[in-house]
Design a protein around this motif. Structure first.
Motif, PDB file in Angstrom:
ATOM      1  N   ASN A   1      -2.403  -5.717  -3.535  1.00  0.00           N
ATOM      2  CA  ASN A   1      -3.209  -4.505  -3.399  1.00  0.00           C
ATOM      3  C   ASN A   1      -4.067  -4.355  -4.661  1.00  0.00           C
TER       4      ASN A   1
ATOM      5  N   SER B   1      -6.702   0.937  -4.736  1.00  0.00           N
ATOM      6  CA  SER B   1      -6.252   2.070  -3.936  1.00  0.00           C
ATOM      7  C   SER B   1      -6.986   3.310  -4.413  1.00  0.00           C
TER       8      SER B   1
ATOM      9  N   SER C   1      -6.951   1.672   1.042  1.00  0.00           N
ATOM     10  CA  SER C   1      -6.294   0.569   0.349  1.00  0.00           C
ATOM     11  C   SER C   1      -7.027  -0.730   0.654  1.00  0.00           C
TER      12      SER C   1
ATOM     13  N   ARG D   1       0.848  -1.188   0.000  1.00  0.00           N
ATOM     14  CA  ARG D   1       0.000   0.000   0.000  1.00  0.00           C
ATOM     15  C   ARG D   1       0.884   1.237   0.000  1.00  0.00           C
TER      16      ARG D   1
END
Length: 480
Positions: A423, A426, A414, A388
């Protein structure tokens, strides 16, 4: 004159003969010296020095002896256990085991073959300064049992596995709720999933309808910011704590405070209820976590060990039953029965401000300005970092699908996959019109009981509800 002339060549001839004798003697001496030199240096040591492979073999033999001298003999119980395990593996007729065994046998390197060439007992002359060594097979049998003897490998290296991320639908903003007059610092969902409660810097606790987002009730009683909220799943109670050092128990049938828990010396930042016991755990700026009997209001334990503010605390049913995160950069795992530390996790380099338990798996995540980290209980084994943007993490939440949400002080949101750490989304929060750019922080968050709604409390005094995008299409090329 004639005699003199005849004697001169005779003298020269004698000198030449003497010289040739001396040369012959020197040749004999050199030859003998060379022979003695060859005899002296024709032992196994000189041959090993001249022969590279033999030299490596002697080097390996010596290295095995020097590095594993004290580990040659295992306890009899462990040797017996290894032999039994070896017999059990030999009896197993799994095709996968056979394939792995065949691959290991075929993939012998030059060093493995060299180790195999070491004789059973390689005894070197002690008078020459070399200690007698035992054979490789006897050594590996002593160290690793009979299973590895003759395998050509002292340590079997595990092959790294790449975990492909599970596909998750992206999340989008569904509703913005206004009503608080201060930063929203705490949020919790009741067990029936019909309403949720928020606490804020305006010193009030507000209860909202989950379906419509309308205000149902406001509770006043705290004289400073409300920092922690939780609803009991076993009693009609709401527990709250705040920067006024107060911990309150609200009766939701009468909508009033029925108990106070006195003991904290400074602001109380977090609280958590034990899922099966009538126990409440609170933590705060006095660097302690306190365990309370819910009914008698007595302090059962004062968990000391942290050296700075304990900003997050979580309870779970199995050991470690209490987990705390502190601004001294550490996480502590506590034994609730003894009131003592089971372990200290020192991986973070910055203040640990947030913790979240996985609802189905025996693990948790922690958030700090340096990283979001995943851990496995009960030992607190580190699993992985979650990718992140670098920011001060104020809040974490995990749902049943393995979605990890992290909200930061700069308003960044995130979403990560629990298994792979990937991830997959975001974004930045949408600040309420009229708010300052500095009022973009996300302070608290929680998933509802179904895991399909995410509720956040933010610095622009609003509550935001997110949901998964129903129209999202799975990317089959990347996700499994």
């Amino acid at each position: 004159m004639v005699a003199a002339k005849r004697s001169a060549p005779k003298e020269e001839t004698d000198v030449v003969m003497e010289t040739s004798k001396i040369n012959d003697q020197l040749d004999d001496m050199l030859s003998n010296s060379a022979k003695k030199t060859r005899i002296m240096f024709s032992t196994a040591y000189s041959q090993a020095a001249m022969d590279e492979q033999e030299s490596q073999r002697v080097k390996l033999t010596s290295k095995i002896h020097d590095e594993y001298q004290d580990l040659r003999t295992l306890p009899e119980a462990l040797i017996k256990q290894q032999k039994e395990a070896a017999k059990a593996r030999m009896k197993a007729k799994s095709t996968t085991v056979e394939e792995v065994t065949n691959d290991d046998d075929n993939e012998k390197t030059a060093v493995s073959q060299l180790i195999d060439s070491i004789p059973e007992k390689s005894t070197l002359d002690k008078n020459e300064g070399v200690v007698a060594l035992r054979g490789k097979d006897q050594f590996t049998s002593d160290i690793f049992g009979d299973t590895l003897a003759g395998s050509g490998s002292l340590v079997r290296r595990a092959r790294a596995k790449t975990i492909r991320p599970v596909w998750h639908a992206p999340w989008k903003l569904m509703r913005v709720i206004s009503g608080h007059l201060g930063w929203v610092r705490a949020v919790t969902v009741e067990p029936g999933n019909k309403w949720f409660a928020t606490g804020a810097g305006d010193r009030t606790i507000k209860i909202w309808d989950m379906a419509s987002g309308t205000l149902k009730l406001s509770l006043t009683g705290h004289i400073a910011t409300v920092r922690g909220l939780e609803v009991s799943s076993r009693h009609p109670y709401l527990f709250s704590c705040g920067e006024d050092k107060m911990v309150k128990c609200w009766d939701l049938e009468q909508n009033k405070v029925i108990r106070h828990y006195h003991g904290h010396l400074s602001g109380v930042y977090s609280l958590s209820l034990h899922p099966t016991l009538d126990v409440l755990v609170t933590s705060g700026r006095d660097a302690t976590a306190r365990v309370w009997d819910m009914r008698t209001k007595q302090a059962i334990h004062v968990l000391t060990g942290h050296t700075s503010t304990v900003s997050a605390v979580k309870c779970q049913e199995a050991d470690p039953q209490v987990i705390t995160g502190s601004m001294d950069n550490t996480i502590r795992l506590w034994d609730l029965a003894a009131g003592k530390t089971m372990g200290v996790l020192t991986h973070h380099k910055k203040s640990v401000r947030a913790l979240a338990l996985h609802p189905t798996e025996f693990g948790f995540v922690s958030g700090s300005a340096d990283a979001v980290k995943g851990w496995k209980c009960p030992e607190g084994t580190f699993m992985q970092n979650f990718d992140r943007k670098k920011a001060i993490i104020n809040t974490l939440a995990v749902n049943q699908d393995g979605v990890i949400f992290s909200g930061a002080d700069d308003g960044s949101l995130s979403f990560n996959d629990w298994r792979s750490g990937h991830n997959f989304q975001s974004m930045d929060t949408t600040v309420q019109p009229g708010s300052l750019d500095a009022e973009a922080g996300v302070f608290c968050s929680t998933f509802d009981k179904t895991g399909s709604r995410l509720i956040t409390g933010e610095a622009d005094k609003t509550i935001k509800i997110y949901k998964e995008d129903e129209n999202a299409v799975k990317d089959s090329d990347f996700y499994q």
